[in-house]
Scaffold this motif. Structure first.
Motif, PDB file in Angstrom:
ATOM      1  N   SER A 135       6.987  -1.226 -10.495  1.00  0.00           N
ATOM      2  CA  SER A 135       5.549  -1.490 -10.585  1.00  0.00           C
ATOM      3  C   SER A 135       5.231  -2.333 -11.820  1.00  0.00           C
ATOM      4  N   ALA A 136       5.938  -2.084 -12.924  1.00  0.00           N
ATOM      5  CA  ALA A 136       5.714  -2.863 -14.142  1.00  0.00           C
ATOM      6  C   ALA A 136       6.151  -4.314 -13.969  1.00  0.00           C
ATOM      7  N   ALA A 220      10.843  -2.912   5.317  1.00  0.00           N
ATOM      8  CA  ALA A 220       9.836  -3.550   4.466  1.00  0.00           C
ATOM      9  C   ALA A 220      10.478  -4.498   3.457  1.00  0.00           C
ATOM     10  N   ILE A 221      11.594  -4.074   2.849  1.00  0.00           N
ATOM     11  CA  ILE A 221      12.213  -4.950   1.863  1.00  0.00           C
ATOM     12  C   ILE A 221      12.930  -6.110   2.545  1.00  0.00           C
ATOM     13  N   SER A 263       0.299 -10.084   9.611  1.00  0.00           N
ATOM     14  CA  SER A 263      -0.670 -11.020   9.035  1.00  0.00           C
ATOM     15  C   SER A 263      -0.037 -11.866   7.943  1.00  0.00           C
ATOM     16  N   LEU A 264       0.733 -11.233   7.046  1.00  0.00           N
ATOM     17  CA  LEU A 264       1.390 -11.992   5.973  1.00  0.00           C
ATOM     18  C   LEU A 264       2.397 -12.983   6.541  1.00  0.00           C
ATOM     19  N   VAL A 304       4.396  -1.056  -2.821  1.00  0.00           N
ATOM     20  CA  VAL A 304       3.550  -1.479  -3.921  1.00  0.00           C
ATOM     21  C   VAL A 304       3.465  -2.994  -4.012  1.00  0.00           C
ATOM     22  N   TRP A 305       4.559  -3.698  -3.691  1.00  0.00           N
ATOM     23  CA  TRP A 305       4.530  -5.158  -3.802  1.00  0.00           C
ATOM     24  C   TRP A 305       3.533  -5.769  -2.825  1.00  0.00           C
ATOM     25  N   LEU A 306       3.371  -5.170  -1.639  1.00  0.00           N
ATOM     26  CA  LEU A 306       2.427  -5.706  -0.666  1.00  0.00           C
ATOM     27  C   LEU A 306       0.994  -5.362  -1.065  1.00  0.00           C
TER      28      LEU A 306
END
Length: 424
Positions: A135-136, A220-221, A263-264, A304-306
């Motif tokens: 996240s950082a 997801a990754i 969508s992305l 979190v990245w999305l």
């Protein structure tokens, strides 16, 4: 006692293009990931290592160097505090081996010492601590994307995740999560390299990230990495390869399970269409991307990245990129304004990129004064330190001088950019 230069360390640093300062930053990041506290090394300490005046760094530092390089401390030229310096390698220093995965891609995998029996159990709490670091990294990217230290920190944390694989026993769920976490960090290193226009480095990160994603089985990754690959090839001017990579992402079953991923994928497909000058297809693709976004469950659990970047602002940002590449300046300007209106406050990098593109679209329509005023609102830090922003503003300045040589706007822009040379 006479000192001998550490030629092995010097050779490794040259091979991997590390300066004393950049290696110090990478070691500090690794120490923070390992111990929870930032390291305090600087270039002077690294020069002490190279000169041979520090022959055997402390335990934590040796571990970080092994994680970072894939070599034992002895192979890096350090000398243990033992008379038999070439054979007495402490068991606590893991040695990373390179092993081929999926035929051509090699990834760093920590190998446990032969015959060692570990009683530690690696659990999801270990994974959670690493994910906090992720996240950082994401936050740093949105603030000052494209920087080499972000790339190095993410790559170092990927190696830390891999090292946990052999630090103790773990369930299959934990092992898969560790591979997914390592892939996430490696894909962030890849994105930082893309954003910094270090495309050769980005390709290296991409290949390792792809291998790790396959080991994890995490859809997801996998989507993130292949979608980033499409962006990489688009920036390299290879729209056919960009389309092929993005299609891999769009064909993953996660896009059918969650319309936000669909969508992305469509939004990035639109940017590729713009680069390929397929202007007539852009409105339909934009509509499909927006419809998919509207269908997505707003409270669904997502990575979190999305969550950190993909929203209406990013959709308009990708449309801006598409129409700018296709030469439809008025529509590009429309999407730029929509993007800026919707951007979240912390998206400093995105704001600088969008503002630079807006200035380009306005200038292409002949609105010299407005375009210059827009370009001047880009912060000096982004204009001087972010490679993509710097390049766009250089192109803007060249186009401005060609379109309106000697004009008050051209003079004002020249004076404005001259002040950047003194920016720290």
């Amino acid at each position: 006692m006479e000192t001998t230069r550490n030629e092995a360390l010097e050779a490794w640093m040259r091979e991997h293009k590390y300066s004393a300062n950049s290696l110090a930053k990478a070691v500090n990041a690794g120490l923070e990931a390992l111990t929870g506290k930032p390291g305090t090394y600087d270039g002077r300490h690294i020069r002490e290592w190279r000169a041979g005046r520090v022959r055997w760094p402390n335990t934590a530092t040796r571990k970080v160097l092994a994680d970072l390089s894939g070599r034992s401390p002895v192979d890096l030229g350090f000398v243990p505090r033992s008379r038999n310096s070439r054979t007495a390698v402490p068991q606590e220093d893991p040695m990373h081996r390179r092993t081929l995965v999926t035929g051509t891609v090699s990834i760093a995998v920590a190998a446990a010492a032969p015959g060692a029996v570990s009683t530690r159990k690696v659990g999801m709490s270990d994974v959670a601590r690493l994910q906090e670091k992720f996240s950082a990294v994401i936050a740093s990217d949105h603030k000052r994307g494209g920087q080499r230290d972000i790339e190095q920190r993410a790559a170092g944390l990927a190696d830390t995740a891999l090292n946990l694989q052999n630090s103790g026993s773990a369930t299959q769920r934990v092992r898969s999560s560790l591979y997914a976490t390592a892939a996430s960090f490696r894909s962030s290193a890849m994105w930082a390299a893309i954003d910094g226009r270090r495309f050769k480095d980005a390709v290296t990160h991409m290949r390792e990230a792809q291998a790790l994603a396959e080991l994890s089985g995490d859809q997801a990754i996998k989507f993130r990495i292949w979608s980033h690959a499409g962006t990489l090839y688009r920036h390299m001017g290879r729209p056919a390869d960009a389309r092929a990579a993005n299609d891999v992402a769009r064909n993953l079953h996660i896009t059918r399970r969650d319309p936000m991923f669909a969508s992305l994928g469509l939004a990035r497909h639109m940017a590729i269409q713009g680069a390929a000058h397929e202007q007539r297809n852009l409105p339909r693709t934009f509509d499909h991307a927006r419809e998919a976004m509207d269908r997505a469950d707003p409270v669904a659990s997502r990575p979190v990245w999305l969550l950190a970047f993909y929203d209406e602002a990013e959709l308009h940002s990708l449309a801006l990129s598409a129409y700018l590449a296709a030469g439809d300046w008025a529509t590009a300007e429309y999407h730029a304004h929509r993007c800026l209106a919707a951007l979240r406050p912390y998206m400093e990098r995105s704001r600088a990129i969008t503002t630079s593109r807006l200035a380009q679209a306005q200038l292409a329509q002949g609105d010299v004064d407005t375009a210059t005023d827009t370009a001047m609102t880009v912060k000096a830090e982004a204009a001087t330190q972010h490679p993509r922003v710097s390049r766009m503003l250089q192109e803007f300045g060249a186009a401005l001088r060609a379109m309106a040589p000697g004009s008050s706007s051209a003079i004002t822009w020249t004076e404005h950019t001259a002040a950047w040379r003194t920016h720290p």
